[in-house]
Design an enzyme around this catalytic site. Structure first.
Site, mmCIF file in Angstrom:
data_model
loop_
_atom_site.group_PDB
_atom_site.id
_atom_site.type_symbol
_atom_site.label_atom_id
_atom_site.label_comp_id
_atom_site.label_asym_id
_atom_site.label_seq_id
_atom_site.Cartn_x
_atom_site.Cartn_y
_atom_site.Cartn_z
ATOM 1 N N ASN A 148 -19.473 82.826 -45.842
ATOM 2 C CA ASN A 148 -18.538 81.397 -45.804
ATOM 3 C C ASN A 148 -18.829 80.569 -44.804
ATOM 4 O O ASN A 148 -18.794 80.771 -43.555
ATOM 5 C CB ASN A 148 -16.928 81.708 -45.899
ATOM 6 N N GLU A 205 -12.571 94.043 -46.136
ATOM 7 C CA GLU A 205 -13.852 93.824 -45.847
ATOM 8 C C GLU A 205 -14.845 95.034 -45.680
ATOM 9 O O GLU A 205 -14.420 95.860 -45.171
ATOM 10 C CB GLU A 205 -13.928 93.008 -44.356
ATOM 11 N N SER A 225 -15.673 80.040 -42.465
ATOM 12 C CA SER A 225 -15.024 81.206 -42.581
ATOM 13 C C SER A 225 -14.010 81.366 -41.303
ATOM 14 O O SER A 225 -13.933 80.944 -40.265
ATOM 15 C CB SER A 225 -15.882 82.507 -42.379
ATOM 16 N N SER A 226 -12.483 81.681 -41.749
ATOM 17 C CA SER A 226 -11.487 81.829 -40.734
ATOM 18 C C SER A 226 -11.444 82.928 -40.026
ATOM 19 O O SER A 226 -11.808 84.267 -40.839
ATOM 20 C CB SER A 226 -10.244 81.781 -41.548
ATOM 21 N N THR A 242 -8.096 79.835 -47.641
ATOM 22 C CA THR A 242 -7.606 78.614 -46.849
ATOM 23 C C THR A 242 -7.638 77.607 -47.650
ATOM 24 O O THR A 242 -6.686 76.971 -47.574
ATOM 25 C CB THR A 242 -8.765 78.573 -45.652
ATOM 26 N N GLY A 273 -9.290 89.346 -46.211
ATOM 27 C CA GLY A 273 -8.987 90.258 -47.198
ATOM 28 C C GLY A 273 -9.947 91.355 -46.832
ATOM 29 O O GLY A 273 -10.306 91.584 -45.616
ATOM 30 N N SER A 279 -13.650 87.235 -47.766
ATOM 31 C CA SER A 279 -14.212 86.018 -47.115
ATOM 32 C C SER A 279 -14.932 85.104 -48.100
ATOM 33 O O SER A 279 -15.847 85.502 -48.687
ATOM 34 C CB SER A 279 -15.284 86.661 -45.885
ATOM 35 N N GLY A 280 -14.640 83.961 -48.209
ATOM 36 C CA GLY A 280 -15.141 82.837 -49.068
ATOM 37 C C GLY A 280 -14.503 82.933 -50.644
ATOM 38 O O GLY A 280 -15.072 82.214 -51.153
HETATM 39 N N1 LIG Z 1 -10.113 75.676 -55.238
HETATM 40 C C1 LIG Z 1 -11.116 75.140 -54.477
HETATM 41 N N2 LIG Z 1 -12.026 74.289 -55.086
HETATM 42 C C2 LIG Z 1 -13.073 73.869 -54.601
HETATM 43 N N3 LIG Z 1 -13.729 74.596 -53.828
HETATM 44 C C3 LIG Z 1 -13.192 75.711 -53.152
HETATM 45 C C4 LIG Z 1 -11.897 76.130 -53.724
HETATM 46 N N4 LIG Z 1 -11.479 77.143 -52.927
HETATM 47 C C5 LIG Z 1 -12.549 77.568 -52.069
HETATM 48 N N5 LIG Z 1 -13.609 76.538 -52.254
HETATM 49 C C6 LIG Z 1 -14.796 76.429 -51.590
HETATM 50 O O1 LIG Z 1 -14.980 77.869 -50.943
HETATM 51 C C7 LIG Z 1 -15.118 77.816 -49.535
HETATM 52 C C8 LIG Z 1 -14.537 78.840 -49.078
HETATM 53 O O2 LIG Z 1 -13.251 78.839 -49.202
HETATM 54 P P1 LIG Z 1 -12.050 79.193 -47.979
HETATM 55 O O3 LIG Z 1 -12.674 78.962 -46.751
HETATM 56 O O4 LIG Z 1 -10.796 78.906 -48.439
HETATM 57 O O5 LIG Z 1 -12.177 80.840 -48.152
HETATM 58 P P2 LIG Z 1 -11.462 81.897 -47.321
HETATM 59 O O6 LIG Z 1 -10.997 82.891 -48.300
HETATM 60 O O7 LIG Z 1 -10.475 81.160 -46.539
HETATM 61 O O8 LIG Z 1 -12.455 82.715 -46.462
HETATM 62 P P3 LIG Z 1 -12.357 83.467 -45.135
HETATM 63 O O9 LIG Z 1 -11.622 84.646 -45.387
HETATM 64 O O10 LIG Z 1 -13.800 83.489 -44.598
HETATM 65 O O11 LIG Z 1 -11.610 82.410 -44.286
HETATM 66 C C9 LIG Z 1 -14.510 76.380 -49.312
HETATM 67 O O12 LIG Z 1 -15.190 75.987 -48.034
HETATM 68 C C10 LIG Z 1 -14.684 75.484 -50.388
HETATM 69 O O13 LIG Z 1 -16.121 75.146 -50.325
HETATM 70 MG MG LIG Z 2 -10.092 81.059 -44.481
#
Ligand SMILES: Nc1ncnc2c1ncn2[C@@H]1O[C@H](COP(=O)(O)OP(=O)(O)OP(=O)(O)O)[C@@H](O)[C@H]1O
Ligand SMILES: [Mg+2]
Length: 1033
Positions: free
Chosen positions: A174, A408, A177-178, A129, A406, A124-125
């Site tokens: 996050n 957890e 977070s999705s 996404t 991923g 997560s984070g």
């Molecule tokens: N390539 C990137 N460039 C800039 N910031 C990023 C990038 N990737 C992620 N982030 C930052 O990290 C935060 C978390 O990313 P994201 O929501 O994609 O995580 P996730 O893997 O989908 O987590 P979850 O499993 O909780 O959904 C985003 O809101 C953004 O602020």
């Molecule tokens: Mg996500």
């Protein structure tokens, strides 16, 4: 244009000429982990990540897998120019990027017509996404647009803010977070334009609706509505702006977020809903449900006068009923009572306070969860592939994007973590299977022996969880369904009974001293492929049951809110069968997902999060190590490095390193494999250092490659300038311009050829139709080729009767041409004929008129040359010549005259002048025959030389007809008949000739066939002529 610095800009398109990071490896590490010298070392792996992260390089490959580290700051690497930069460029030619991976998958889909999927994983984070959004945006910007579906790209993109509003929440890890897993399949038509999409959602974390951990929030949409919705809207929904007023929003004590603006996001979501095609009324209904859930959370229970549980917050209950479109008293009743069916009879039992609270929460979760599913379905309808494209038969290819939770490991892991980690086990299984398979396939395709790789097969863990009757999910289901007292503790006992002794399963009771200390009594531990996780069984049964009282379902079925009534189907209430349990449902969904993914060509993005504080620039090594381990990246690298560290197509390798060998520089003109072989031999590669496949070179150790690379760098100043002072980049520009022109010409030729073939096929199909645009080219071509062929194959002599068969459209023209050609040949022939030959031919034509098909000796006679005379001048007596005086002898021939009586043969000469003929006996003219008086000439039809000259019979002074024999009868009779103009007076008699003897008497010559010529007296005073048979055939 910039070259030395790594890039060349040709016509606005920027391309990196070669693997730039190879040159900068000391500063930025290797851009592909397979080039790590010590690939078994986790420390080296992390050091490489750290070095690159420090330079702002967040992407690194493990072969074709992309590892991405969340930068937690906006990087300037996602612009439109950057997208252009990666478009159509080979994966390894340019620094690692999510666009490179996206482009490679897209091009593989287009060229190999194979469905692709990009699996994004990470905790997560970590940026999953964000990565999936970047991929989607890349396709939206770079792919061609289907004119009918111009809005599709927008709808697909806009589905993200909507799904994030309803499915994402701020968590401890996050801010966005999705809380659900998502698979999005984008369909592309045969031109590569996106034409449709389909989303599958997995396991929404519904418990968040009613409860949030400290510092966490409920789903974004609740806060967005309260913050962004205008006053009117809030009044309609009976809502107050302050989230603190709603008990479902206060549990985490975190109403606002510094990183996001709920108000702005509300606008984005509302706009997105309208782009996707939600009607205003639908949006209204949707928001009513959201508000209804908030009011439901505020619905409280107390004790009535008779101790029964009753609703104490009437207003909220009324609002809930109004917003969800149900009857308020029925709702109140259903929230405080439970309907049971026992032995076919329905019983209503009151609920106690706790039961009523959990019935309320269950309703809130069910309403929200089902609305989310409805939302996904609705989006799917909006982005679905249109019927006409689906049925156009041209076929679509798909790129799937999987953004799923991923691995957890929290401090307290419950049912949700169990499901999430199970999902990751399945993905890992697929990953290993597909990676190994593709590696093995590549080795096979290149003809290189496969070296077995040791890897951990996690099937044993998947079986532990999902096996029928024995697995954890089966045991959980059984425990939920078992009659009698069941609880989470009894489930744990059951697990211990069935799974005790399994190498990947342990509980407090089963564990030895050290492990036992690290475990609670209510926990079981699974040894996942990524590590150990303790799961607390509390709540497992309830969450798996996911039960909603039947009477609540019944109330919802009757809702006036179309979304609610759609989500709660009447059939569900009627159906007595128990619905599938949550874990089984999840398992079945996962099976389907694995099937979808397994049928596609995979690409992987592995996301890492550098620190827990969401701060840019901080690289927490412990945290990274943990993720590297849980994502199985080292394992991944080992599989990829099995045997060889580096592989490249021959042309790429040769192109880069050809300056290092005089034979390959500046250009190699032979086979690529030979070029590479010459080059590596010159470089002194040892046999164990490399292998040549069919199209690629495989280099075993990074060291070998680096030495080569260093040699190239050392050589660069030398090759940078040419003899004439031309910088290399200019040469390259000229070269690439020239190549481009050649390629364009080639492409043009190909296009024209394809067009020609198409015209031909169409013309062939329409060939029997009248001349029309469809067949004009074909028919013209057929005519043209007939005429061309005719020109080469015209008959060369008048006797040659061959003539090419014309196509139907040219039959008449062909006949006319034939006639013209014949006439032309005849005219030409005639013009060529000499007077001598002409005379000869006139005689032959006359002979043919007289004798053809009538006399046996004709073919032989006509075949020979007709001579001017058969007698030499000196053979004719001078006296005779003198007697003839001015009447010149035109033709003379020896003949035999037979007496009319007795048929005595007498040798004579027959001389023809222009007006008469004479029979000469040596010196004497014995008889003069005037042509004018000649009555006729008779010959037989056989091969003999007899002929009779019929003289006038009224003149008694005449001696009668003259019976003669001549060896050249055809020639003689022809000449005579012509000179006397008596061609029509020649009679050909088959059996006999009657001739006049003097004074009215007649004689007869009989002709028969025999073996040889004989002229003798026959019966009854006839002359018998036996003529030999001539075989004319
Ligand atoms: N390539 C990137 N460039 C800039 N910031 C990023 C990038 N990737 C992620 N982030 C930052 O990290 C935060 C978390 O990313 P994201 O929501 O994609 O995580 P996730 O893997 O989908 O987590 P979850 O499993 O909780 O959904 C985003 O809101 C953004 O602020
Ligand atoms: Mg996500």
């Amino acid at each position: 244009m910039r070259y030395q610095g790594r890039e060349v800009d040709v016509e606005g398109r920027v391309r990196l000429v070669m693997e730039s990071a190879l040159t900068a490896r000391d500063r930025v590490g290797v851009q592909d982990f397979v080039l790590l010298e010590n690939y078994n070392s986790e420390a080296a792996f992390i050091e490489n990540l750290r070095r690159r992260f420090g330079e702002g390089l967040i992407y690194t490959y493990i072969g074709s897998v992309l590892v991405s580290v969340n930068p937690y700051k906006e990087l300037e690497i996602y612009s439109k120019q950057q997208m252009e930069r990666y478009r159509g460029v080979s994966f390894y030619e340019i620094s690692p990027h999510i666009y490179a991976l996206s482009d490679t998958a897209y091009r593989a889909m287009r060229t190999e017509r194979k469905d692709q999927c990009i699996m994004i994983s990470g905790e997560s984070g970590a940026g999953k996404t964000e990565a999936s959004k970047k991929i989607l945006l890349y396709y939206a910007v770079t792919c061609p647009i289907n004119a009918h579906m111009a809005t599709l790209g927008d709808r697909l993109l806009q589905s993200n803010p909507v799904l994030e509003a309803f499915g994402n929440a701020k968590t401890f890890r996050n801010d966005n977070s999705s809380r659900f897993g998502k698979y999005m399949g984008v369909q592309f038509d045969f031109r590569g334009a996106p034409v449709g999409g389909h989303i599958l959602n997995y396991l929404l974390e519904k418990s968040r609706v009613v409860h949030q951990n400290h510092g966490e929030r409920n789903f974004h949409i609740f806060y967005q509505l309260l913050d962004g919705g205008d006053d009117n809207l809030l009044t309609t929904l009976a809502l107050q702006r302050n989230p603190q007023n709603y008990s479902y929003l206060v549990k985490g004590n975190c109403p606002r977020l510094s990183s996001v603006s709920d108000k702005n996001n509300w606008k984005v979501v509302m706009k997105a809903l309208s782009v996707i095609g939600f009607a205003e009324e639908e949006v209204q209904k949707l928001l009513s449900i959201i508000a209804g859930v908030l009011h439901l959370g505020n619905t409280q229970f107390g004790e009535g006068e008779e101790g029964e549980t009753c609703i104490t917050t009437e207003t909220h209950a009324t609002n809930v009923a109004k917003l969800l479109g149900v009857d308020v008293s029925a709702l109140g009743e259903a929230l405080t009572h439970k309907k049971l069916t026992a032995k076919g009879e329905e019983m209503i039992t009151p609920l106690n306070f706790e039961q009523a609270m959990s019935a309320r929460d269950a309703l809130a979760k069910a309403v929200y969860g089902r609305t989310f599913t409805w939302l996904v379905e609705k989006i799917n309808q909006s982005v679905a592939l249109q019927e006409e494209i689906y049925h156009s038969g041209k076929g679509c290819s798909v790129i799937g994007l999987l953004d799923i939770y991923g691995f957890e490991v929290l401090q307290h892991n419950s049912f949700e973590q169990f499901c999430i980690n199970y999902c990751n086990e399945k993905l890992q299984q697929l990953f290993i299977e597909l990676t190994l398979r593709s590696e093995q396939e590549e080795y096979e395709a290149e003809g290189i022996a496969w070296e077995t790789v040791q890897y951990f097969d996690n099937k044993i863990i998947c079986d532990l969880i999902e096996e029928k009757h024995k697995g954890i999910i089966s045991t959980l289901d059984e425990e939920c369904l078992r009659p009698g007292e069941t609880c989470d503790a009894s489930f744990l006992e059951k697990l211990e009974d069935t799974l005790g002794g399994h190498p990947h399963f342990v509980t407090h009771k089963l564990a030895n001293g050290k492990t036992r200390k690290a475990m609670g009594r209510e926990e079981f531990r699974l040894l996942h492929y990524a590590g150990e996780v303790n799961y607390n069984v509390n709540g497992f049964l309830d969450k798996n049951n996911d039960l909603l009282n039947r009477n609540l379902k019944e109330v919802m079925c009757q809702s006036h809110n179309q979304i609610v009534s759609y989500c709660f189907r009447r059939e569900e209430v009627m159906d007595q069968k128990r619905p599938e349990m949550a874990a089984t449902q999840f398992k079945n969904n996962l099976m389907k997902l694995m099937e979808i993914l397994g049928s596609k060509e995979p690409s992987y993005v592995r996301c890492l999060k550098p620190n827990d504080a969401k701060q840019p620039g901080r690289f927490d090594e412990v945290l990274i190590r943990h993720q590297v381990k849980y994502l199985g990246l080292m394992e991944n690298l080992r599989v990829r490095r099995a045997g060889f560290a580096y592989r490249r197509r021959f042309e790429a390798f040769l192109q880069r390193y050809k300056p290092l060998c005089p034979e390959t520089w500046p250009n190699w003109h032979g086979r690529l494999a030979d070029g590479v072989s010459t080059l590596v031999n010159h470089l002194g590669y040892k046999a164990e250092e490399y292998k040549l496949g069919r199209s690629k070179i495989f280099i075993r150790f990074p060291k070998t490659l680096f030495t080569t690379e260093d040699a190239l760098q050392a050589k660069k100043p030398e090759i940078g300038e040419c003899k004439n002072g031309f910088p290399e980049w200019r040469l390259i520009t000229i070269q690439s311009g020239w190549r481009g022109m050649k390629a364009r010409r080639r492409a043009k030729r190909r296009r024209e050829a394809a067009e020609l073939i198409r015209k031909f096929i169409k013309g062939f199909i329409y060939r029997h139709e009248d001349y029309c645009p469809e067949n004009e080219y074909f028919l013209d071509h057929v005519r043209y080729s007939f005429l061309k062929n005719l020109r080469k194959n015209l008959p060369r002599s008048v006797l040659d009767k061959t003539w090419p068969t014309p196509p139907p459209s040219l039959v008449e023209a062909s006949e006319n041409l034939w006639r013209m050609h014949m006439r032309n040949m005849v005219v030409k022939y005639c013009k060529r004929v000499q007077p001598e030959w002409r005379k000869q031919m006139i005689q032959k034509v006359a002979a043919s008129e007289i004798f053809k098909d009538q006399k046996d000796s004709y073919p032989q006679g006509v075949g020979r040359l007709f001579l001017d005379s058969r007698l030499e001048r000196e053979q004719i007596n001078l006296k005779v010549v003198q007697t003839l005086g001015s009447d010149k002898v035109q033709y003379g021939v020896p003949v035999v005259k037979y007496d009319r009586r007795g048929f005595k043969p007498r040798p004579r000469q027959l001389l023809l002048t222009n007006t008469f003929a004479v029979l000469v006996d040596k010196t004497k003219i014995k008889q003069r025959i005037d042509y004018a008086a000649l009555r006729g000439i008779s010959v037989s039809s056989l091969s003999d030389g007899m002929f009779v000259l019929h003289m006038p019979n009224e003149d008694n002074k005449q001696k009668g007809d003259v019976v003669l024999h001549c060896d050249h009868v055809i020639e003689l009779v022809t000449k005579l008949a012509m000179m006397a103009s008596k061609v029509n007076y020649v009679n050909i008699n088959p059996g006999s000739i009657t001739f006049a003897v003097a004074r009215g008497k007649e004689g007869i010559i009989d002709f028969v066939r025999g073996s040889e010529l004989k002229v003798a007296k026959g019966k009854r005073g006839h002359l018998l002529v036996i003529a030999p048979q001539i075989n004319n055939i």
